[in-house]
Design a protein around this motif. Structure first.
Motif: not given
Length: 617
Positions: A399-402, A433-439, A452-458, A470-474
């Motif tokens: 949440x803080x990173x977002x 969590x599956x939310x905007x923070x992951x994006x 590598x970190x980006x690939x792991x989160x996606x 899946x919708x967020x990953x798009x």
């Protein structure tokens, strides 16, 4: 004129200051193509600090610690132009002509070779001297894009042979390069390239360079010593007279300062900014300072000496180097210092690490934190940065990173903020969590070079997030496509899925995003089929875009002539200061296509990913 000459002489004699050699200045050697046996190696030049770090970027942009080749060999034997011509004795001219070797042109000097980030000793091949001068003059400065700025820096610091032909003006090519580095805010690079002053060149920038350094680091003692020498050598110089005013008032020599100021007014009466600063330095507490004058480095030094605070208004149009120095002004409030630091980091005048340090050192009272967290100021950015660095729990950290991500994007500081967070993003495990923070984390990781970190989160979104994941990953699919270009066929299914996710946008905006995605994918080496472009040919999505025809047409000419450095310079001019974030897709395509043609694929991929991260896609 007689009165002026008498007053000038009186003032110079009144100075009574010794001439002091500037022994404290660093004297790095500049390398030239073919220079023989230099006495020392150049000092290290740090690579552009906030260039987007990707795995495709050139691995090393440090100056080479190798001796250049020897150009001291004799000229090759040449046949006479007219072998039938006879001398007075009836004999033919000799077959060998002996000519005196010319000294190397100091403008060929540089700090980077082709092996460590330079564009090559022959980069000006097929470009005339006049064309090279024009190309150097029209490059943008300052530059907001880290990738474009680094490319321009490498061009300016490259060791290269001087193009042939007559000059287009009186300014040397070396001086043009130093001046451009100063405008970019790369003071250390400019100093190493322009120091020591080449004896054969008379450009004013070489005299100004050491003074600029002293003023920006607030070393007025050294500046005044240099000014005394300069005034003795050129008593009529307004630049040295201004400095004399400052030095006299600073030393409480009011009479000497008044005399220097009266001499200056006779030739510099329109500089009201300097007059106000001089009044403040003299002790006028009511002097109203509305600008730093037409010499901002000197104006900043005067403001510091007068112990006056800086304001946002004074820094509105400041250069990157002045912004970096202003961030250290202890008389200013925290918001002004942080805003100056952010602006300097945005232009690359300070590193992301220095920005992180400034954020972490910002002292924000506990009582102000809750309200401040809702704002959008520089202090808000510092507070959110501190929270993101301090939190360790997954959901709270995400949440803080977002929040950091969203505010940085809104304030035009996204890439440099992401790079300031790089240590925190490295190997960051994904949360549940599956939310905007992951994006936000994926985007920050890509901007920081942590693919590598980006690939792991996606992948976690796709494997554990269900339909929502899946919708967020798009939404980050185009970014991952550019970060990890596929080696095989065009991913048609993924393209259609991403395209469908934009259905709710207006047709023109959908067309803009589609076009940009295809341009960047093609530039990155992805095999985009013609059908993907053909599907965009409808009035609603195609729109009406046009770039700068002057730069575009000259870029085509330079490419046809295989003129490398000129082509790069014209491409930089085409995109301008913030072209990757705000330019149209056609201009970006032209620039990236030119770099591909010049076999600069690593730079293409770096710039393509930066463009995708700098705007909605």
């Amino acid at each position: 004129m007689a009165r002026w000459g008498y007053k000038r002489l009186t003032f110079v004699l009144a100075l009574g200051l010794p001439l002091i050699a500037d022994a404290g200045l660093a004297q790095p050697i500049r390398l030239t193509p073919g220079a023989s046996e230099p006495s020392q190696q150049p000092g290290n030049i740090a690579p552009q600090a906030n260039t987007l770090p990707t795995n495709t970027q050139p691995a090393n942009t440090q100056p080479a610690n190798t001796q250049p080749g020897n150009a001291g060999s004799a000229a090759p034997a040449t046949e006479p132009q007219n072998p039938e011509r006879q001398d007075a004795a009836g004999k033919q001219d000799g077959a060998v002509q002996i000519e005196t070797l010319k000294a190397p042109d100091p403008s060929s000097a540089g700090l980077l070779t082709a092996d460590n980030g330079g564009l090559g000793a022959r980069m000006w091949a097929n470009t005339s001297r006049a064309q090279a001068e024009r190309a150097l003059r029209i490059m943008p400065a300052p530059v907001l894009s880290p990738g474009l700025r680094d490319l321009q820096r490498r061009l300016l610091l490259s060791i290269a042979e001087i193009p042939e032909g007559p000059a287009n003006g009186s300014t040397s090519l070396l001086a043009l390069r130093v001046e451009q580095l100063l405008r970019l805010g790369l003071i250390a690079d400019a100093a190493q390239l322009g120091t020591p002053k080449p004896a054969a060149l008379k450009d004013a920038v070489f005299d100004r360079l050491p003074l600029e350094q002293m003023l920006l680091r607030n070393d007025l003692n050294a500046a005044c010593e240099l000014g005394a020498k300069g005034l003795r050598e050129d008593p009529g110089s307004s630049a040295w007279l201004r400095l004399a005013v400052v030095c006299r008032y600073r030393a409480n020599d009011i009479a000497g300062g008044d005399l220097a100021l009266s001499l200056l007014r006779e030739q510099d009466s329109g500089n009201t900014g300097f007059q106000a600063l001089a009044a403040a330095l003299r002790g006028d507490t009511h002097a109203k300072i509305e600008s730093l004058g037409d010499d901002p480095a000197l104006g900043l030094a005067m403001l510091r000496a007068a112990k006056r605070p800086l304001t946002a208004a004074l820094l509105k149009d400041a250069s990157p180097a002045v912004l970096a120095a202003a961030a250290e002004n202890s008389e200013s409030d925290l918001e002004t210092r942080l805003a100056a630091l952010e602006a300097a980091a945005r232009y690359g005048a300070v590193s992301p690490a220095r920005l992180a340090q400034g954020y972490m050192r910002a002292e924000i009272p506990e009582a102000e934190r809750a309200e401040l967290a809702k704002g959008k100021s520089a202090r808000t950015a510092a507070l959110l940065f501190q929270q993101a660095r301090a939190l360790t729990l997954g959901s709270a950290r995400t949440e803080a990173l977002q929040k950091v991500h969203d505010l940085a994007r809104e304030r035009g500081l996204f890439i440099v903020t992401a790079q300031a967070l790089r240590d925190s993003l490295r190997d960051l495990p994904p949360g549940a969590e599956v939310n905007e923070g992951a994006i936000a984390v994926i985007r920050l990781a890509l901007a920081a070079g942590e693919t590598g970190t980006a690939r792991l989160w996606r992948n976690t979104l796709l494997s554990q997030g269900g339909a929502d994941g899946a919708k967020l990953a798009l939404r980050v699919w185009p970014l991952m496509l550019l970060a990890d270009p596929p080696a095989g066929e065009w991913p048609a299914d993924a393209w259609r899925a991403w395209s469908g996710s934009l259905a709710d946008l207006p047709a023109a905006e959908r067309g803009r995003r589609h076009a940009l995605a295809l341009v960047l994918a093609e530039a990155s080496g992805v095999a985009v089929p013609p059908a993907a472009w053909q599907e965009l040919l409808n009035p609603g999505m195609a729109g009406d875009q046009s770039g700068n025809a002057i730069y575009w047409r000259n870029l085509l000419r330079a490419l046809e002539a295989n003129a490398k450095a000129e082509s790069v310079a014209l491409g930089l001019a085409l995109l301008g200061s913030d072209g990757l974030a705000k330019g149209d897709a056609a201009d970006i395509a032209t620039m990236l296509g030119a770099l591909r043609r010049l076999q600069m694929q690593a730079e293409v991929r770096n710039l393509a990913l930066e463009a995708a991260l700098s705007r909605p896609l």
